[in-house]
Design an enzyme around this catalytic site. Sequence first.
Site, PDB file in Angstrom:
ATOM      1  CG  ASP A   1      -2.187   0.884   0.922  1.00 16.57           C
ATOM      2  OD1 ASP A   1      -2.101   1.764   0.036  1.00 16.57           O
ATOM      3  OD2 ASP A   1      -3.223   0.721   1.587  1.00 16.57           O
TER       4      ASP A   1
HETATM    5  C1  NOJ Z   1      -3.991   3.974   0.118  1.00 11.69           C
HETATM    6  C2  NOJ Z   1      -5.154   3.062   0.212  1.00 11.69           C
HETATM    7  O1  NOJ Z   1      -5.130   2.362   1.429  1.00 11.69           O
HETATM    8  C3  NOJ Z   1      -5.237   2.057  -0.927  1.00 11.69           C
HETATM    9  O2  NOJ Z   1      -6.449   1.364  -0.830  1.00 11.69           O
HETATM   10  C4  NOJ Z   1      -5.097   2.742  -2.245  1.00 11.69           C
HETATM   11  O3  NOJ Z   1      -5.206   1.802  -3.278  1.00 11.69           O
HETATM   12  C5  NOJ Z   1      -3.769   3.451  -2.272  1.00 11.69           C
HETATM   13  N1  NOJ Z   1      -3.742   4.456  -1.223  1.00 11.69           N
HETATM   14  C6  NOJ Z   1      -3.474   4.101  -3.614  1.00 11.69           C
HETATM   15  O4  NOJ Z   1      -4.264   5.204  -3.811  1.00 11.69           O
END
Ligand code: NOJ
Length: 739
Positions: free
Chosen positions: A281
Amino acid sequence: MKKILLFLFSTLLINMASAQKLSEDMFIENLLKQMTLEEKVGQLNQYSGNWKATGPNKVSANNVQEIEKGHIGSMLNVFGADVTRALQEHAMKSRLKIPLLFAQDVIHGFRVTLPVPLAEAASWDLTAIEKSARIAATEASAAGIHWTFAPMVDIARDPRWGRVVEGAGEDTYLGSQIAKARVKGFQGEGIGHTNSVVACAKHFAAYGAAMAGRDYNTVDISRRSLWETYLPPFKAALDAGVGTFMTSFNDLNGIPSTGNRYLLHDILRDKWHFKGVVVSDWGAIRELVPHGLCKDDKDAALKAINAGCDIDMESNCYNRYLADLVKAKAVSEETLDNAVRNVLRLKYKLGLFDDPFKFSNAEREKRELANPDHKKSAKEIAEKSIVLLKNDHETLPLSAKQKNIALIGPLVKSKADMKGPWAIQWDTDDDLISFYEGMEARIPQKTSLLYAKGCDINTTDKSGFDEAVETAAKADITIMVMGESFEMSGEARSKTDISLPGVQEELIKKIKSLGKPVVVVLMAGRPMTFSWTAEHADAILYTWWLGSEAGNAIANVLYGDYNPSGKLPITFPRSVGQIPIFYNAKNTGRPTPDENKISYGSAYIDSPNSPQYAFGYGLSYTSFKYSDLKLSSNQMLPSETLRVSCVISNTGKKKGEETVQLYIRDMYASATRPVKELKGFQKVDLAPGQSTTVNFIIDKETLSFYNQDMKWGVEPGTFKIMIGGASNNTPLEAQFDVI
Ligand code: NOJ
């Protein structure tokens, strides 16, 4: 002769498939041999273009240089046929011309905004959910996107957690079916088709179990809970062919997921044989330092790659340290190569080595974005997502009888809030149909709409109350459109108070005191608490956030053009004090009815145990009767199957859909089992007076669980079957024994 031909044909197919595999492997190995250490690391490095809600994408000059050096393998937050083409052209200037991957959070639609995932889950309609993901994929892929960071398959039992909005709710079985439907929808005919995007099962794992519902918080759950509740939707996504997984931000029983080899390697690769890409993430590798797992960013890069995290999204840790770690032999070349192979394989499957520009087609983009068919489907899916929570005295549907309708509340005319937290591609709010516009378009000729805002969403200011009361006094019926703003649910939007924000419920009380019928339309990305309204409103519709076609869909449901059929995919508590509350809880040694007094049973002294609205609950404008439960036997061997059937009849005056839900309970076992577990559901559509028989098959898998030794299987004993239209309303019950 026929058999021989069939045999020859299938041998040919098998050989063709392995030849293709051979050429894929040969291609990748050949490429890998030519890559420098820096180029390999580059494939694992993912950067973001500028966050874009509106306006042009901006990619820094720095990024462009890095792309040309082959130091970036994938990007997120860049899209548009022209932008992706331009970036890909830079990648084609790199030494080995390895194409870039473009990723994006396409969570509930792209150009046409679809209902938020929790809303769609309320439809319990797997075909509609798959179609919704298909629409999103068709539009996103036409804008040059290869990969969506969806579906989020995290089970969420805590409505304080803002991200409940992005998932399918609290139930593992429903969540697993929806995970499959979404993966199928996104990936369509398969990775590599120009109208498919690669799906991503996230956030691996147990992100939804964040302590106290606070986003990014620690997760400390039993192994049983991990395997029984949180992992199955990920496995379901994998079985549906999901191309990628994303790690979660949380630590799980002491080990942050992004550096958790048990999760990323032992489970995902060894046990489940996942062959795709694992992406961290955003910044999650770097976060291994504040988590306290790693000394510094270099140590974080080491732990993440060795745990099995292939791509570093925006931590810049692999980029800075991985080459050195490989040179120092702290990370083996094999580990690095395996991660790079995974990325190259995905690019190969997408067909990007043959044509890096295949998704960047301006003509297709023009044709697909906001295609009228997509809007039509968006309305249909939105209608199916609405849940009728209350309808006393048949207040709804509306008819030509109500000549003057007052529309009151901060969300009556709102467009922005209809779009939910992940609307990424819209030009102006003109594309979104507000509730007011939907009503204007739908009301019968002689009906007038009166309007007063009354108050803002989250304020203490009651200065608009008088006007609202005066307006409602002139009307035959008032519809109050209340709830959260779209910024109140989503990532980093956890709350300790999930009641209707501000003074909204006070305004409902004021209007209700006029003694005229009041319909409350509630919009939110999570279950809210609103016990006064639940008791006193004449009718309540929970619409969540429904996207581009919100206003039209709600108006259609209010007028009964579509008979509501949604069922809650998550329990609605009476108060935050009941959280976590979910239907498939354990019985305890002191099961207690809703006593609300000192009983030395497992109960509260200041609240019933039961929720405001149970999982699976939702009304219709018609009524259904359940009858004739039949079991093919009252005993079964684990190797056998049992057929369960029942009859559902539409006993009301309107055509309507019912979601028939099958629950089981293992009455005693070597480890305690929940009082109810959803094991099947079917939607039936019945005309007034019509009946149909619904069949379910119970087999070993239906009855299996992790026993005392954490071994998966079924134990002999007594099982209860419960069938009905909600988890707390199962009029048909029977028992059988597994022998
Ligand atoms: C953080 C989020 O937790 C995740 O779900 C997302 O895909 C990413 N950012 C990218 O934007």
